[in-house]
Design a protein around this motif. Structure first.
Motif, PDB file in Angstrom:
ATOM      1  N   THR A 193      -5.946   2.598  -5.355  1.00  3.66           N
ATOM      2  CA  THR A 193      -4.727   2.352  -4.579  1.00  3.66           C
ATOM      3  C   THR A 193      -4.991   1.500  -3.346  1.00  3.66           C
ATOM      4  O   THR A 193      -4.202   0.601  -3.012  1.00  3.66           O
ATOM      5  CB  THR A 193      -4.090   3.700  -4.149  1.00  3.66           C
ATOM      6  N   LEU A 194      -6.076   1.760  -2.649  1.00  4.33           N
ATOM      7  CA  LEU A 194      -6.393   1.026  -1.422  1.00  4.33           C
ATOM      8  C   LEU A 194      -6.612  -0.462  -1.713  1.00  4.33           C
ATOM      9  O   LEU A 194      -6.089  -1.325  -0.999  1.00  4.33           O
ATOM     10  CB  LEU A 194      -7.627   1.638  -0.756  1.00  4.33           C
ATOM     11  N   THR A 195      -7.354  -0.769  -2.767  1.00  7.38           N
ATOM     12  CA  THR A 195      -7.580  -2.165  -3.146  1.00  7.38           C
ATOM     13  C   THR A 195      -6.266  -2.814  -3.579  1.00  7.38           C
ATOM     14  O   THR A 195      -6.010  -3.982  -3.266  1.00  7.38           O
ATOM     15  CB  THR A 195      -8.626  -2.260  -4.283  1.00  7.38           C
ATOM     16  N   PHE A 196      -5.421  -2.061  -4.265  1.00  8.64           N
ATOM     17  CA  PHE A 196      -4.130  -2.586  -4.694  1.00  8.64           C
ATOM     18  C   PHE A 196      -3.271  -2.974  -3.491  1.00  8.64           C
ATOM     19  O   PHE A 196      -2.711  -4.067  -3.430  1.00  8.64           O
ATOM     20  CB  PHE A 196      -3.392  -1.559  -5.562  1.00  8.64           C
ATOM     21  N   ILE A 197      -3.199  -2.081  -2.498  1.00  9.27           N
ATOM     22  CA  ILE A 197      -2.410  -2.353  -1.289  1.00  9.27           C
ATOM     23  C   ILE A 197      -2.967  -3.565  -0.541  1.00  9.27           C
ATOM     24  O   ILE A 197      -2.226  -4.463  -0.120  1.00  9.27           O
ATOM     25  CB  ILE A 197      -2.357  -1.107  -0.381  1.00  9.27           C
ATOM     26  N   GLY A 198      -4.299  -3.591  -0.406  1.00  8.00           N
ATOM     27  CA  GLY A 198      -4.932  -4.739   0.267  1.00  8.00           C
ATOM     28  C   GLY A 198      -4.684  -6.040  -0.475  1.00  8.00           C
ATOM     29  O   GLY A 198      -4.440  -7.088   0.142  1.00  8.00           O
ATOM     30  N   SER A 199      -4.706  -5.999  -1.789  1.00  7.30           N
ATOM     31  CA  SER A 199      -4.486  -7.203  -2.599  1.00  7.30           C
ATOM     32  C   SER A 199      -3.047  -7.698  -2.482  1.00  7.30           C
ATOM     33  O   SER A 199      -2.799  -8.910  -2.416  1.00  7.30           O
ATOM     34  CB  SER A 199      -4.823  -6.930  -4.060  1.00  7.30           C
ATOM     35  N   ILE A 200      -2.102  -6.761  -2.444  1.00  6.64           N
ATOM     36  CA  ILE A 200      -0.695  -7.142  -2.275  1.00  6.64           C
ATOM     37  C   ILE A 200      -0.488  -7.796  -0.903  1.00  6.64           C
ATOM     38  O   ILE A 200       0.179  -8.832  -0.784  1.00  6.64           O
ATOM     39  CB  ILE A 200       0.234  -5.901  -2.438  1.00  6.64           C
ATOM     40  N   ILE A 201      -1.080  -7.201   0.128  1.00  8.46           N
ATOM     41  CA  ILE A 201      -0.978  -7.783   1.482  1.00  8.46           C
ATOM     42  C   ILE A 201      -1.617  -9.171   1.503  1.00  8.46           C
ATOM     43  O   ILE A 201      -1.068 -10.114   2.097  1.00  8.46           O
ATOM     44  CB  ILE A 201      -1.613  -6.842   2.526  1.00  8.46           C
ATOM     45  N   PHE A 202      -2.761  -9.320   0.844  1.00  8.85           N
ATOM     46  CA  PHE A 202      -3.434 -10.619   0.768  1.00  8.85           C
ATOM     47  C   PHE A 202      -2.553 -11.647   0.051  1.00  8.85           C
ATOM     48  O   PHE A 202      -2.425 -12.790   0.491  1.00  8.85           O
ATOM     49  CB  PHE A 202      -4.785 -10.469   0.061  1.00  8.85           C
ATOM     50  N   LEU A 203      -1.900 -11.250  -1.040  1.00 12.56           N
ATOM     51  CA  LEU A 203      -1.013 -12.146  -1.778  1.00 12.56           C
ATOM     52  C   LEU A 203       0.177 -12.566  -0.914  1.00 12.56           C
ATOM     53  O   LEU A 203       0.531 -13.755  -0.868  1.00 12.56           O
ATOM     54  CB  LEU A 203      -0.527 -11.481  -3.062  1.00 12.56           C
ATOM     55  N   ILE A 204       0.764 -11.625  -0.198  1.00 12.07           N
ATOM     56  CA  ILE A 204       1.882 -11.946   0.693  1.00 12.07           C
ATOM     57  C   ILE A 204       1.439 -12.903   1.800  1.00 12.07           C
ATOM     58  O   ILE A 204       2.148 -13.865   2.130  1.00 12.07           O
ATOM     59  CB  ILE A 204       2.485 -10.645   1.281  1.00 12.07           C
ATOM     60  N   ALA A 205       0.248 -12.666   2.355  1.00  9.94           N
ATOM     61  CA  ALA A 205      -0.275 -13.554   3.403  1.00  9.94           C
ATOM     62  C   ALA A 205      -0.464 -14.974   2.867  1.00  9.94           C
ATOM     63  O   ALA A 205      -0.149 -15.952   3.556  1.00  9.94           O
ATOM     64  CB  ALA A 205      -1.591 -13.000   3.952  1.00  9.94           C
ATOM     65  N   CYS A 206      -0.960 -15.089   1.653  1.00 11.05           N
ATOM     66  CA  CYS A 206      -1.126 -16.419   1.035  1.00 11.05           C
ATOM     67  C   CYS A 206       0.222 -17.116   0.898  1.00 11.05           C
ATOM     68  O   CYS A 206       0.349 -18.315   1.177  1.00 11.05           O
ATOM     69  CB  CYS A 206      -1.794 -16.293  -0.331  1.00 11.05           C
TER      70      CYS A 206
END
Length: 124
Positions: free
Chosen positions: A71-84
């Protein structure tokens, strides 16, 4: 020694030479601007390519986190995608703006070409 007509004629020739050299310099400057615009577009497209690679990485991180149930990696990845995406939006606007300006400049060059008839040559 020198009469006023010859001095006046020399002055006119000097002014004409200065004007001609300024026109040549302006042509060189315009050509340089076109080259700079091309480099700017290439640089922006390289940035775009880099950000697209970041988006692809974010998608793979999301897929890996879903596969592993992290879950933690998923949340971080979503935030990273939004930042991109946040960084991509102004880049798309800038690329579109530069391409429109380049197109306008190209159109100006097309419509401002000198006539093929030389005005100094006598007609007839």
């Amino acid at each position: 020694c020198c009469n006023s007509k010859s001095v006046g004629w020399l002055f006119v020739q000097l002014i004409l030479n200065v004007i001609c050299s300024q026109l040549k310099n302006q042509k060189i400057i315009n050509e340089m601007k076109g080259t700079m615009e091309n480099h700017e577009i290439k640089g922006l497209k390289n940035q775009l390519f880099g950000w697209i690679l970041f988006v692809v990485c974010a998608i793979f991180f999301i897929a890996a986190s879903l596969k592993n149930g992290d879950t933690l990696t998923f949340i971080g990845s979503i935030i990273f995608l939004i930042a991109c995406m946040v960084f991509l939006m102004p880049l798309f606007k800038t690329i579109k703006k530069v391409e429109n300006e380049t197109k306008k400049n190209d159109d100006k060059k097309l419509y401002n070409k000198p006539n093929s008839v030389d005005a100094r040559k006598p007609r007839g």
